[in-house]
Design a protein around this motif. Structure first.
Motif, mmCIF file in Angstrom:
data_model
loop_
_atom_site.group_PDB
_atom_site.id
_atom_site.type_symbol
_atom_site.label_atom_id
_atom_site.label_comp_id
_atom_site.label_asym_id
_atom_site.label_seq_id
_atom_site.Cartn_x
_atom_site.Cartn_y
_atom_site.Cartn_z
ATOM 1 N N LEU A 72 -1.177 4.870 -10.991
ATOM 2 C CA LEU A 72 -0.114 5.378 -10.127
ATOM 3 C C LEU A 72 -0.679 5.877 -8.796
ATOM 4 C CD1 LEU A 72 2.877 5.875 -9.805
ATOM 5 C CD2 LEU A 72 2.574 8.090 -10.919
ATOM 6 N N PHE A 73 -1.802 6.592 -8.838
ATOM 7 C CA PHE A 73 -2.457 7.065 -7.617
ATOM 8 C C PHE A 73 -2.825 5.875 -6.735
ATOM 9 C CE2 PHE A 73 -6.357 8.014 -5.268
ATOM 10 C CZ PHE A 73 -5.976 9.144 -4.562
ATOM 11 N N THR A 74 -3.444 4.869 -7.325
ATOM 12 C CA THR A 74 -3.874 3.695 -6.569
ATOM 13 C C THR A 74 -2.684 2.938 -6.005
ATOM 14 O OG1 THR A 74 -5.816 3.523 -7.988
ATOM 15 C CG2 THR A 74 -5.253 1.580 -6.678
ATOM 16 N N ARG A 75 -1.650 2.785 -6.797
ATOM 17 C CA ARG A 75 -0.462 2.055 -6.339
ATOM 18 C C ARG A 75 0.248 2.800 -5.202
ATOM 19 N NH1 ARG A 75 3.375 -1.618 -9.798
ATOM 20 N NH2 ARG A 75 4.755 -2.235 -8.133
ATOM 21 N N THR A 76 0.365 4.115 -5.326
ATOM 22 C CA THR A 76 1.018 4.915 -4.286
ATOM 23 C C THR A 76 0.215 4.884 -2.996
ATOM 24 O OG1 THR A 76 1.996 6.355 -5.962
ATOM 25 C CG2 THR A 76 1.890 7.213 -3.713
ATOM 26 N N LEU A 77 -1.072 5.150 -3.097
ATOM 27 C CA LEU A 77 -1.929 5.129 -1.914
ATOM 28 C C LEU A 77 -1.991 3.724 -1.316
ATOM 29 C CD1 LEU A 77 -3.807 6.645 -0.032
ATOM 30 C CD2 LEU A 77 -5.671 6.148 -1.612
ATOM 31 N N GLY A 78 -2.096 2.710 -2.179
ATOM 32 C CA GLY A 78 -2.119 1.332 -1.703
ATOM 33 C C GLY A 78 -0.845 0.961 -0.974
ATOM 34 N N GLY A 79 0.291 1.468 -1.451
ATOM 35 C CA GLY A 79 1.565 1.213 -0.784
ATOM 36 C C GLY A 79 1.600 1.815 0.615
ATOM 37 N N GLU A 80 1.101 3.035 0.738
ATOM 38 C CA GLU A 80 1.072 3.704 2.043
ATOM 39 C C GLU A 80 0.129 2.992 3.007
ATOM 40 O OE1 GLU A 80 -0.052 7.710 1.100
ATOM 41 O OE2 GLU A 80 1.801 8.099 0.003
ATOM 42 N N ALA A 135 -17.289 8.504 -10.489
ATOM 43 C CA ALA A 135 -16.505 7.973 -11.612
ATOM 44 C C ALA A 135 -15.441 6.973 -11.155
ATOM 45 C CB ALA A 135 -15.826 9.116 -12.368
ATOM 46 N N ALA A 136 -15.214 6.879 -9.840
ATOM 47 C CA ALA A 136 -14.191 5.965 -9.321
ATOM 48 C C ALA A 136 -14.544 4.521 -9.672
ATOM 49 C CB ALA A 136 -14.068 6.114 -7.810
ATOM 50 N N PRO A 137 -13.573 3.774 -10.218
ATOM 51 C CA PRO A 137 -13.845 2.376 -10.570
ATOM 52 C C PRO A 137 -13.883 1.485 -9.328
ATOM 53 C CG PRO A 137 -11.562 2.902 -11.021
ATOM 54 C CD PRO A 137 -12.216 4.184 -10.578
ATOM 55 N N LEU A 195 -10.275 -1.641 -10.960
ATOM 56 C CA LEU A 195 -8.868 -1.754 -10.571
ATOM 57 C C LEU A 195 -8.604 -3.102 -9.928
ATOM 58 C CD1 LEU A 195 -8.516 1.830 -9.198
ATOM 59 C CD2 LEU A 195 -7.049 0.860 -10.964
ATOM 60 N N GLU A 196 -7.546 -3.773 -10.362
ATOM 61 C CA GLU A 196 -7.108 -5.042 -9.793
ATOM 62 C C GLU A 196 -5.807 -4.769 -9.040
ATOM 63 O OE1 GLU A 196 -8.644 -8.064 -10.142
ATOM 64 O OE2 GLU A 196 -10.245 -7.196 -11.350
ATOM 65 N N VAL A 197 -5.783 -5.109 -7.757
ATOM 66 C CA VAL A 197 -4.625 -4.861 -6.914
ATOM 67 C C VAL A 197 -4.097 -6.210 -6.427
ATOM 68 C CG1 VAL A 197 -3.806 -3.725 -4.802
ATOM 69 C CG2 VAL A 197 -5.622 -2.654 -6.181
ATOM 70 N N LEU A 198 -2.796 -6.472 -6.662
ATOM 71 C CA LEU A 198 -2.166 -7.713 -6.224
ATOM 72 C C LEU A 198 -1.301 -7.427 -5.004
ATOM 73 C CD1 LEU A 198 -1.014 -9.260 -9.619
ATOM 74 C CD2 LEU A 198 -3.162 -9.589 -8.391
ATOM 75 N N LEU A 199 -1.415 -8.292 -3.980
ATOM 76 C CA LEU A 199 -0.712 -8.098 -2.718
ATOM 77 C C LEU A 199 0.272 -9.209 -2.418
ATOM 78 C CD1 LEU A 199 -3.559 -7.236 -0.181
ATOM 79 C CD2 LEU A 199 -2.157 -5.673 -1.511
ATOM 80 N N LEU A 207 -7.744 -3.103 3.062
ATOM 81 C CA LEU A 207 -7.090 -2.320 2.017
ATOM 82 C C LEU A 207 -8.070 -2.000 0.895
ATOM 83 C CD1 LEU A 207 -4.497 -1.015 0.940
ATOM 84 C CD2 LEU A 207 -4.034 -3.162 -0.227
ATOM 85 N N ARG A 208 -8.843 -2.988 0.464
ATOM 86 C CA ARG A 208 -9.823 -2.748 -0.603
ATOM 87 C C ARG A 208 -10.798 -1.643 -0.206
ATOM 88 N NH1 ARG A 208 -14.521 -2.755 -1.860
ATOM 89 N NH2 ARG A 208 -15.188 -3.538 0.148
ATOM 90 N N SER A 209 -11.303 -1.731 1.001
ATOM 91 C CA SER A 209 -12.272 -0.755 1.492
ATOM 92 C C SER A 209 -11.674 0.648 1.566
ATOM 93 C CB SER A 209 -12.774 -1.202 2.870
ATOM 94 O OG SER A 209 -13.627 -0.244 3.424
ATOM 95 N N LYS A 210 -10.466 0.752 2.112
ATOM 96 C CA LYS A 210 -9.823 2.061 2.251
ATOM 97 C C LYS A 210 -9.441 2.651 0.893
ATOM 98 C CE LYS A 210 -8.193 1.617 6.988
ATOM 99 N NZ LYS A 210 -9.016 2.687 7.521
ATOM 100 N N LEU A 211 -8.987 1.806 -0.022
ATOM 101 C CA LEU A 211 -8.691 2.289 -1.375
ATOM 102 C C LEU A 211 -9.958 2.793 -2.052
ATOM 103 C CD1 LEU A 211 -6.124 -0.274 -2.840
ATOM 104 C CD2 LEU A 211 -5.764 2.167 -2.446
ATOM 105 N N ARG A 212 -11.018 2.046 -1.930
ATOM 106 C CA ARG A 212 -12.292 2.449 -2.542
ATOM 107 C C ARG A 212 -12.766 3.789 -1.969
ATOM 108 N NH1 ARG A 212 -15.351 2.994 -6.782
ATOM 109 N NH2 ARG A 212 -17.541 3.044 -6.247
#
Length: 148
Positions: free
Chosen positions: A73-81, A134-136, A100-104, A119-124
């Motif tokens: 949920l954290f990743t999806r919310t942040l990824g959406g923003e 511990a971040a995947p 984490l696998e993110v589909l765009l 997006l991958r870089s900023k999410l990471r």
């Protein structure tokens, strides 16, 4: 007219290159291997179905356990923003054994590979800032293209 010079909100179907998109849309494309399971895992992850061990974070007063549901949920919310600023939409997030696998879904006219990598870089970076070592890992995949 260059895409960068187009008026905001102009219909991309009027772009002379749209014929290539239209032609590609008529070609049947098989579902990529694992796509359906990743989407279902994303949905199940948000419903709290345990598919992975929680992240463990050492803190001053003990360990904090962050479950799959919260991480997805954290990743999806942040990824959406973040994605909204880049012209992409996060359509699914799943926690796999490899990370984490993110589909765009990418808006037509956006430089898809660059947006996905940004997006991958900023999410990471955000995950490391929140969860430390511990971040995947994060993988971003382009699943679709749309026009507004």
């Amino acid at each position: 007219m260059d895409r960068a010079e187009e008026e905001p909100g102009e219909d991309p179907r009027r772009d002379p290159r749209w014929g290539l998109v239209d032609a590609a849309a008529r070609v049947p494309v098989p579902t990529p291997p694992g796509l359906i399971s990743r989407v279902l895992r994303s949905v199940h992850g948000l419903r709290g179905r345990k598919l992975a061990e929680p992240l463990e974070l050492e803190q001053e007063r003990g360990r904090l356990h962050v479950g799959e549901r919260a991480l997805v949920l954290f990743t999806r919310t942040l990824g959406g923003e973040l994605g909204a600023r880049l012209g992409v939409h996060v359509s699914a997030v799943a926690l796999e054994p490899t990370g984490l696998e993110v589909l765009l879904t990418v808006r037509y006219g956006v430089a898809a590979n660059e947006a996905a990598e940004t997006l991958r870089s900023k999410l990471r970076e955000a995950l490391v800032a929140e969860f430390g070592s511990a971040a995947p890992p994060v993988s971003v995949h382009i699943a679709d293209v749309h026009h507004e």
